[in-house]
Design an enzyme around this catalytic site. Structure first.
Site, PDB file in Angstrom:
ATOM      1  CG  HIS B  66      -0.268  -0.149   2.527  1.00  0.00           C
ATOM      2  ND1 HIS B  66       0.023  -1.383   3.061  1.00  0.00           N
ATOM      3  CD2 HIS B  66       0.197   0.741   3.405  1.00  0.00           C
ATOM      4  CE1 HIS B  66       0.630  -1.213   4.233  1.00  0.00           C
ATOM      5  NE2 HIS B  66       0.757   0.070   4.457  1.00  0.00           N
ATOM      6  N   GLY B  67       0.288   2.390  -0.146  1.00  0.00           N
ATOM      7  CA  GLY B  67       1.067   3.620  -0.256  1.00  0.00           C
ATOM      8  C   GLY B  67       1.479   4.161   1.096  1.00  0.00           C
TER       9      GLY B  67
END
Lengths: 102, 149
Positions: B66-67
């Site tokens: 994920h970011g």
């Protein structure tokens, strides 16, 4: 170093970098174990640990950042996301009133 | 359609992929999130950045790329993707067979990640997640269970 007795803990903060992935999973597992005791388990980005947090769990790579964000909280680091002994230690401390320290 | 099925749809389940290394797997994860309209290229780039701080390997051959917190602004809508690499991908010394890619601004995906956490606590279910042969298998493994009080 901050210390806290498990019996005083009403809320456990699980922090990760973005508060989006791993902390959500860890919080979910911990919540299922502590729900019966009425303990609140929340997840958050490491830079947004709420003021007044007493007990914070986070990955060991983020522990220093967590401690600087929440200098008065006990920070318990873990290294694996599923089944780390740190989770058992925190559960035992809360359920049996043992002391935890950073 | 329920909100959960919009979060993880059959079109975001990719079986039988290959990737030479972690970077390539992250590229595929980012491209999938862009393709399903969940995020922009900038978010896909942030998947790599996030991995450099702490690996998103969570155990049982699964990683959850994920970011970063800062890259949330590049998310268009909350969504997850499932990418299966049957031959495995080296992930900083661990071997990853499944990536669950995440794009979420707030709490929308918590139920699915809770379901994933339950799957990973159960070695037999974790094996099913790694070796799923259809999108339906994946969706049913990761469907949120009703809260057990």
């Amino acid at each position: 170093m901050p210390t806290v007795n498990g019996s005083e803990v009403t809320k456990v903060i699980v922090a990760c970098d973005a508060g989006m992935g791993s902390s959500v999973m860890v919080a979910s597992n911990l919540r299922s174990k502590l729900r019966a005791k009425g303990i609140d388990v929340v997840h958050t980005p490491v830079n947004e640990i709420p003021e007044g947090a007493k007990l914070v769990l986070c990955h060991q790579g983020l522990a220093a950042r967590a401690q600087s964000t929440a200098p008065n909280a006990v920070v318990v680091p873990f290294s694996i996301f599923i089944g780390d002994p740190a989770f058992t230690r925190v559960e035992d401390a809360i359920l049996q009133g043992k002391t935890l320290e950073s | 359609m329920s909100p959960e099925s919009q979060l993880l749809g059959a079109n975001a389940v990719r079986l039988g992929l290959t990737a030479a290394d972690k970077t390539e797997a992250l590229n595929q994860a980012g491209a999938l999130l862009v393709e399903i309209g969940a995020a922009t290229e900038a978010y896909a780039d942030a998947l790599h950045e996030r991995e450099t701080s702490v690996s998103t390997y969570v155990g049982e051959g699964v990683a959850i790329p994920h970011g970063t917190n800062e890259s949330r602004e590049y998310i268009e809508r909350a969504a997850l993707g499932y990418l299966q690499f049957p031959e495995g991908v080296d992930w900083d010394g661990e071997t990853v067979y499944v990536c669950v890619a995440i794009a979420s601004k707030s709490e929308e995906h918590v139920d699915i990640l809770s379901a994933l956490a339950q799957v990973l606590m159960d070695p037999a279910k974790a094996e099913q997640l790694r070796t799923a042969t259809s999108a339906d298998d994946v969706l049913s493994l990761l469907s949120p269970e009703p809260n057990q009080e």
